[in-house]
Design an enzyme around this catalytic site. Structure first.
Site, mmCIF file in Angstrom:
data_model
loop_
_atom_site.group_PDB
_atom_site.id
_atom_site.type_symbol
_atom_site.label_atom_id
_atom_site.label_comp_id
_atom_site.label_asym_id
_atom_site.label_seq_id
_atom_site.Cartn_x
_atom_site.Cartn_y
_atom_site.Cartn_z
ATOM 1 C CD GLU A 151 -6.836 5.311 2.952
ATOM 2 O OE1 GLU A 151 -5.903 4.995 3.701
ATOM 3 O OE2 GLU A 151 -6.681 5.492 1.728
ATOM 4 C CG ASP A 202 -2.243 0.732 0.955
ATOM 5 O OD1 ASP A 202 -2.237 1.673 0.128
ATOM 6 O OD2 ASP A 202 -3.266 0.399 1.577
#
Length: 628
Positions: free
Chosen positions: A515, A309
């Site tokens: 997020e 990521d």
């Protein structure tokens, strides 16, 4: 005019011949008729360590130039959330960006094309005028894998319209706690529904040929894209839903809840898998060799590549980047093949090079990574078609895709309450009425309707972000021309009482977020939503439409609401909501998430021993379409 001395002339002739020979030599790796394995082997034996490590490096668009691509042999470029070549960039502007960087890659000694990746998590969401589909939390409600596959197909075309061949989707997280800020990226708390929804992968990549070997990536040509199953593994199971945190669960629990989506994705030929920031029982996933190499690669026989990521290696340590060389060693050592650096790429390249040269990381690990990256690039046809053309530009936001998104919106809606008594339903609403009220912070706000990961990373508020239809406009488009529609975002109780409305539609919910910014311990509707519900619903029959990325606190208002609809984050095609409110289509959606009474009950999932929800998993009232 003096002549060349003979030795110099001979040397020049030799050089010319060498160049001609180099350009006319048959290169096996460039021959599409050769099997992929043969091409990989041929190319690998020609590559230097610098060229191999370059392939493992993914950098952000903002630091990428043709010279950088050439000098460092960069394997991949990405656009982070909201990273665009220009505000409101056209498909042609995107194509020009991708091609200019690609030309840098093709000018290297071996001419290995780079692959450009982007988050396309509910349509091509970074791009102006793209079709924005409902977020996954809504799509799970449909339990309709064929619909999801069609959305994958449309998304692939819109992404290819901008010259991009790789998407960081789907997210196959199993969100077990709605306090998590990424819960809207998850199809369901139920792993079976998440498995069903992996049908988006053949939509994005193309249908796997019957002869395909399990685990081998597959992408069916220029109208399809490489997909990425994410975030491996357990991202949706963290304690209290805290983003990037620790998932405490047994091996059997991990296998039965969080892993099934990966079984399906690998068997459908997914090209790449992205690792999760989170930990499993205290061990960072980016450093988990047993799960990345041992399980995903060796046990599941995954043959695509594993990608980190964003700054995933940095976050192995706390604080991030505290010991980057250690992070590189354990991250690459764990089996990560491509690293989303994304900015300071020379540090990554230097550290990895040093570690290979000093036998800290074995050459076999580098070769495994590069082999996998090249396999995906060969399978995608990137060597044959590295330069994007503009033949698909008309696919971006086209009417057919918008109609598909509108259909998806209709099927994602869940009717939670319909009338204060069973025998007096409020929905479907009559199109013909004297005067109706539309109220609420989310009624005329395209940004809120689309949610996070739309044009920017965190999403936006307002109506200037992209093309679409707000819920208010969808209502105006649908009611009888004689019906007066009054819009007031937050009307006073007196205004509502004095106006003699036939009924009201109140649209409230959460702001946009993504997020960690979406992590919430209270899960409340944004102010002034609750007061709007009270002020409107006490005086007139009302339907409340909730725009949110997850179940939110609604119990305190439920008794004053006549009808309640969960609309999740529907995207640009708000017309789908009016289609169902006014009875052109019936409500069919069933909750794919448990709707709690109070946050103190969380986490609470279907099958738990203490299960006392406001609305249980699988609940959803239905209505019949009105025959006209």
């Amino acid at each position: 005019m003096g002549g060349f001395p003979i030795p110099k002339l001979g040397f020049l002739l030799f050089c010319c011949l060498a160049v001609v020979t180099e350009s006319t030599t048959y290169l096996k790796y460039k021959d599409p008729k050769q099997p992929v394995g043969v091409r990989i082997k041929d190319l690998m034996k020609r590559m230097s360590l610098a060229e191999k490590i370059g392939q493992m490096t993914q950098i952000e668009r903002s630091v990428a130039t043709p010279d950088v691509m050439n000098k460092y042999f960069i394997g991949s470029v990405l656009s982070g959330g909201g990273s665009v070549p220009a505000p409101k960039a056209t498909p042609q502007t995107w194509i020009n960006l991708v091609n200019s960087l690609q030309k840098g890659s093709l000018s290297t000694r071996l001419g290995i094309p780079m692959m450009y990746g982007i988050d396309a998590v509910h349509g091509h969401n970074n791009v102006y005028k793209a079709t924005i589909f409902p977020h996954n939390v809504g799509l799970g409600v449909t339990r309709d894998p064929q619909l999801i596959k069609r959305i994958g197909d449309a998304t692939a075309l819109e992404v290819r319209a901008t010259g991009i061949p790789y998407v960081f989707a789907p997210c196959i997280a199993v969100c077990r706690d709605p306090r998590w800020g990424r819960c809207y990226e998850s199809y369901s708390e139920d792993p079976k529904i998440v498995q069903l929804m992996t049908e988006i992968i053949p939509g994005l990549q193309g249908e796997l040929p019957a002869s395909s070997t399990k685990g081998v990536p597959f992408v069916a040509g220029k109208k399809k894209v490489a997909a990425c199953a994410k975030h491996y593994v357990g991202d949706g199971g963290t304690t209290k839903g805290i983003n990037e945190n620790n998932t405490v669960i047994s091996w059997n629990g991990l296998l039965s809840i969080h892993m099934p989506g990966y079984f399906s994705s690998v068997s459908k030929g997914v090209a790449t898998v992205m690792v999760s920031y989170s930990s499993w029982n205290g061990k960072k996933m980016h450093a988990n060799r047993d799960l990345i190499t041992g399980f995903l690669k060796n046990k599941l026989k995954f043959r695509g590549f594993v990608i980190s990521d964003w700054q995933g290696l940095d976050r192995i340590t706390s604080p991030p980047h505290a010991n980057y060389s250690y992070s590189v060693e354990v991250g690459v050592g764990a089996g990560i093949d491509m690293v989303m650096v994304p900015f300071n790429f020379t540090e990554f390249i230097d550290d990895l090079t040093y570690q290979v040269k000093h036998n800290i990381i074995p050459m076999s690990r580098i070769d495994d990574a590069v082999k996998r990256i090249l396999r995906v690039k060969f399978v995608m046809g990137l060597f044959e078609n590295p330069i994007a053309d503009d033949s698909l530009v008309n696919q971006l936001g086209n009417q057919q895709h918008r109609e598909l998104a509108r259909e998806a919106v209709r099927k994602t809606l869940v009717l939670l309450k319909n009338g204060k008594s069973v025998d007096k339903p409020l929905l479907p609403l009559p199109k013909k009425a004297t005067k109706i009220l539309v109220a609420g912070s989310h009624a005329d706000n395209l940004g809120y309707q689309c949610g996070g990961w739309t044009i920017t990373w965190q999403g936006l508020s307002g109506n200037n972000l992209t093309s679409g239809t707000t819920i208010l406009h969808s209502i105006k488009n649908t009611v009888d021309p004689t019906t007066q529609v009054v819009y007031s975002e937050n009307p006073s109780a007196d205004f509502v009482k004095s106006n003699k409305f036939s009924y009201a539609i109140v649209v409230v919910g959460e702001p946009s977020y993504a997020e960690t910014f979406g992590d919430s311990l209270n899960l409340t509707i944004s102010e002034p939503g609750p007061s709007t519900i009270y002020d409107v619903c006490r005086s007139v029959k009302c339907v409340v439409v909730v725009i949110s990325g997850r179940p939110v606190v609604i119990q305190p208002y439920l008794s004053s609401i006549d009808a309640l609809v969960a609309a999740w984050l529907p995207g640009t095609e708000g017309q789908g909501i009016a289609d169902v409110l006014f009875g052109d289509y019936g409500f069919t959606g069933k909750l794919a998430r448990t709707w709690f009474k109070t946050v103190e009950q969380l986490p609470m999932n279907v099958g738990d021993t203490h299960y006392d929800p406001l609305f249980p998993f699988g609940f959803g009232l239905t209505t019949k379409p009105i025959k006209t």
